[in-house]
Design a protein around this motif. Sequence first.
Motif, mmCIF file in Angstrom:
data_model
loop_
_atom_site.group_PDB
_atom_site.id
_atom_site.type_symbol
_atom_site.label_atom_id
_atom_site.label_comp_id
_atom_site.label_asym_id
_atom_site.label_seq_id
_atom_site.Cartn_x
_atom_site.Cartn_y
_atom_site.Cartn_z
ATOM 1 N N GLU A 180 0.850 -1.204 0.000
ATOM 2 C CA GLU A 180 0.000 0.000 0.000
ATOM 3 C C GLU A 180 0.879 1.245 0.000
ATOM 4 O O GLU A 180 1.904 1.289 0.691
ATOM 5 C CB GLU A 180 -0.866 0.011 1.246
ATOM 6 N N ILE A 181 0.449 2.256 -0.775
ATOM 7 C CA ILE A 181 1.249 3.479 -0.887
ATOM 8 C C ILE A 181 0.477 4.647 -0.281
ATOM 9 O O ILE A 181 -0.706 4.839 -0.587
ATOM 10 C CB ILE A 181 1.571 3.784 -2.370
ATOM 11 N N PHE A 182 1.148 5.398 0.580
ATOM 12 C CA PHE A 182 0.528 6.551 1.244
ATOM 13 C C PHE A 182 1.298 7.832 0.938
ATOM 14 O O PHE A 182 2.522 7.833 0.972
ATOM 15 C CB PHE A 182 0.503 6.354 2.765
ATOM 16 N N ASN A 183 0.573 8.885 0.661
ATOM 17 C CA ASN A 183 1.195 10.204 0.499
ATOM 18 C C ASN A 183 0.847 11.115 1.676
ATOM 19 O O ASN A 183 1.518 12.113 1.907
ATOM 20 C CB ASN A 183 0.742 10.890 -0.791
ATOM 21 N N LYS A 184 -0.222 10.777 2.370
ATOM 22 C CA LYS A 184 -0.705 11.638 3.466
ATOM 23 C C LYS A 184 -0.420 10.970 4.809
ATOM 24 O O LYS A 184 -0.728 9.782 5.002
ATOM 25 C CB LYS A 184 -2.225 11.857 3.349
ATOM 26 N N LYS A 185 0.128 11.765 5.751
ATOM 27 C CA LYS A 185 0.514 11.173 7.035
ATOM 28 C C LYS A 185 -0.693 10.630 7.802
ATOM 29 O O LYS A 185 -0.612 9.583 8.434
ATOM 30 C CB LYS A 185 1.350 12.126 7.879
ATOM 31 N N GLN A 186 -1.828 11.342 7.715
ATOM 32 C CA GLN A 186 -3.002 10.888 8.479
ATOM 33 C C GLN A 186 -3.488 9.522 7.977
ATOM 34 O O GLN A 186 -3.845 8.651 8.779
ATOM 35 C CB GLN A 186 -4.123 11.936 8.430
ATOM 36 N N ASP A 187 -3.460 9.337 6.654
ATOM 37 C CA ASP A 187 -3.889 8.036 6.101
ATOM 38 C C ASP A 187 -2.971 6.917 6.579
ATOM 39 O O ASP A 187 -3.428 5.826 6.943
ATOM 40 C CB ASP A 187 -3.876 8.074 4.563
ATOM 41 N N LEU A 188 -1.668 7.216 6.580
ATOM 42 C CA LEU A 188 -0.711 6.200 7.045
ATOM 43 C C LEU A 188 -0.929 5.914 8.530
ATOM 44 O O LEU A 188 -0.972 4.752 8.959
ATOM 45 C CB LEU A 188 0.726 6.685 6.800
ATOM 46 N N LYS A 189 -1.113 6.982 9.315
ATOM 47 C CA LYS A 189 -1.326 6.807 10.762
ATOM 48 C C LYS A 189 -2.555 5.929 11.023
ATOM 49 O O LYS A 189 -2.535 5.058 11.894
ATOM 50 C CB LYS A 189 -1.560 8.166 11.422
ATOM 51 N N ASP A 190 -3.639 6.202 10.283
ATOM 52 C CA ASP A 190 -4.876 5.420 10.470
ATOM 53 C C ASP A 190 -4.623 3.945 10.189
ATOM 54 O O ASP A 190 -5.054 3.069 10.944
ATOM 55 C CB ASP A 190 -5.992 5.949 9.546
ATOM 56 N N CYS A 191 -3.933 3.702 9.079
ATOM 57 C CA CYS A 191 -3.645 2.313 8.708
ATOM 58 C C CYS A 191 -2.788 1.649 9.791
ATOM 59 O O CYS A 191 -3.075 0.535 10.231
ATOM 60 C CB CYS A 191 -2.929 2.301 7.357
ATOM 61 N N LEU A 192 -1.747 2.382 10.258
ATOM 62 C CA LEU A 192 -0.842 1.796 11.257
ATOM 63 C C LEU A 192 -1.547 1.568 12.586
ATOM 64 O O LEU A 192 -1.289 0.575 13.268
ATOM 65 C CB LEU A 192 0.369 2.707 11.458
ATOM 66 N N ASN B 65 14.769 14.863 1.585
ATOM 67 C CA ASN B 65 14.563 15.863 2.634
ATOM 68 C C ASN B 65 15.351 17.146 2.353
ATOM 69 O O ASN B 65 16.578 17.155 2.492
ATOM 70 C CB ASN B 65 15.004 15.249 3.968
ATOM 71 N N PRO B 66 14.669 18.243 1.985
ATOM 72 C CA PRO B 66 15.403 19.442 1.565
ATOM 73 C C PRO B 66 16.294 20.022 2.668
ATOM 74 O O PRO B 66 17.352 20.573 2.368
ATOM 75 C CB PRO B 66 14.292 20.435 1.191
ATOM 76 N N THR B 67 15.898 19.877 3.940
ATOM 77 C CA THR B 67 16.661 20.574 4.992
ATOM 78 C C THR B 67 18.006 19.913 5.302
ATOM 79 O O THR B 67 18.814 20.483 6.030
ATOM 80 C CB THR B 67 15.846 20.700 6.304
ATOM 81 N N SER C 20 5.333 8.054 0.912
ATOM 82 C CA SER C 20 6.052 8.912 -0.043
ATOM 83 C C SER C 20 5.397 10.297 -0.043
ATOM 84 O O SER C 20 4.640 10.638 -0.956
ATOM 85 C CB SER C 20 5.979 8.220 -1.408
ATOM 86 N N PRO C 21 5.661 11.074 1.001
ATOM 87 C CA PRO C 21 4.965 12.355 1.159
ATOM 88 C C PRO C 21 5.610 13.480 0.350
ATOM 89 O O PRO C 21 6.763 13.367 -0.075
ATOM 90 C CB PRO C 21 5.146 12.648 2.656
ATOM 91 N N SER C 22 4.871 14.550 0.148
ATOM 92 C CA SER C 22 5.434 15.756 -0.468
ATOM 93 C C SER C 22 6.179 16.540 0.624
ATOM 94 O O SER C 22 6.021 16.275 1.827
ATOM 95 C CB SER C 22 4.305 16.627 -1.019
ATOM 96 N N VAL C 23 6.940 17.540 0.187
ATOM 97 C CA VAL C 23 7.662 18.389 1.148
ATOM 98 C C VAL C 23 6.651 19.118 2.045
ATOM 99 O O VAL C 23 6.842 19.211 3.268
ATOM 100 C CB VAL C 23 8.576 19.394 0.401
ATOM 101 N N GLU C 24 5.554 19.575 1.472
ATOM 102 C CA GLU C 24 4.525 20.310 2.254
ATOM 103 C C GLU C 24 3.886 19.397 3.303
ATOM 104 O O GLU C 24 3.569 19.834 4.408
ATOM 105 C CB GLU C 24 3.403 20.857 1.357
ATOM 106 N N GLU D 58 4.108 24.859 6.084
ATOM 107 C CA GLU D 58 4.653 26.077 5.446
ATOM 108 C C GLU D 58 6.096 26.383 5.842
ATOM 109 O O GLU D 58 6.705 27.290 5.304
ATOM 110 C CB GLU D 58 3.807 27.309 5.826
ATOM 111 N N ASN D 59 6.608 25.643 6.796
ATOM 112 C CA ASN D 59 7.875 26.034 7.402
ATOM 113 C C ASN D 59 8.992 25.017 7.118
ATOM 114 O O ASN D 59 9.220 24.101 7.913
ATOM 115 C CB ASN D 59 7.628 26.195 8.913
ATOM 116 N N ILE D 60 9.669 25.231 5.989
ATOM 117 C CA ILE D 60 10.729 24.275 5.622
ATOM 118 C C ILE D 60 12.005 24.670 6.355
ATOM 119 O O ILE D 60 12.850 25.400 5.821
ATOM 120 C CB ILE D 60 10.952 24.242 4.095
ATOM 121 N N SER D 61 12.122 24.242 7.599
ATOM 122 C CA SER D 61 13.337 24.558 8.364
ATOM 123 C C SER D 61 13.609 23.436 9.356
ATOM 124 O O SER D 61 12.759 22.572 9.594
ATOM 125 C CB SER D 61 13.144 25.883 9.101
ATOM 126 N N SER D 62 14.810 23.487 9.932
ATOM 127 C CA SER D 62 15.208 22.406 10.847
ATOM 128 C C SER D 62 15.141 22.860 12.290
ATOM 129 O O SER D 62 15.330 24.037 12.585
ATOM 130 C CB SER D 62 16.670 22.008 10.624
#
Length: 282
Positions: free
Chosen positions: A2-14, A58-60, A92-96, A101-105
């Motif tokens: 199964e492939i997930f892009n959204k964290k909530q969907d993955l969390k629900d499955c897990l 991971n861009p950061t 396989s999530p997107s950066v967003e 909104e906050n791409i920082s470490s």
Amino acid sequence: MEIFNKKQDLKDCLSSLKAKEKSIGFVPTMGALHEGHLSLIKKAKQKNDIVVVSIFVNPTQFDNNEDLKKYPKTLKNDIKLLESASCDLLFSPSVEEIYEENISSENFDFDGLEHQMEGKFREGHFNGVGTVVKTLFEIIEPKRAYFGQKDFQQLQIIKKMVNKNRLPVKIKGCPIFREKDGLAMSSRNIRLTKEQRDLAPFIYETLKKVREKFGSENANIINEWVENQFKKQPLLDLEYFTIAEEKTLETIENRESKKKYRAFIAVYADKIRLIDNIRLKN
Ligand code: AMP
């Protein structure tokens, strides 16, 4: 798989899997998968009911924008490989999705591990790694997570982060998987030209000679010898070579019999950065 892009969907499955008492093993990656990654998945399959792999560039953790832009992306092929390795879930999530909104470490204190080797040459790298791994652990809450010794400093830093924050996950280090000619497998290897690829096994050959020399020679003399070896290889630019203690990653001063040492190396083939390391016998 199964492939997930959204964290909530993955969390629900897990959470439904965890409710059935399934153990979760996790292998974080940046994709462009190769047999090195698959060896981690194989290890995870042996010990856990469910294996989750993440693919996220991971861009950061990149201090070099060109390296980030050119980082290979081979998702279709990765999915095939993951299926052949019987991976259960891919995240396989997107950066967003990860950073909103906050791409920082976050700023971490890894008790000095972050200032050695890679930390000296890749500014902010380990804050980026810490941030993304912590976020992924929070989403997945795995029982065990698998990391390669190929990135030995990263492995030690993740162990440190888990210990300091008492995170409920066991970190498992896995051996370096190599090509037949000794080159450590890396997603970046596919960017090498034929000429560079033919020369690249020189890195591991040098490390093996270092291992022999460490039995009888002083670390400073070995450093000089390595520097001279690379001067003879105009296509491979030595960034650093150091012999360091495994726990602190501090460069060796005086050899002590109870300590474990490794030789670490970073080399540029034009703009492609390759790292490797080897365990030394004391
Ligand atoms: P990466 O996709 O490069 O971020 O790597 C993901 C994970 O795979 C990290 O824990 C790496 O240390 C591990 N890894 C990468 N290459 C190898 C290799 N050749 N052998 C073993 N583990 C590896």
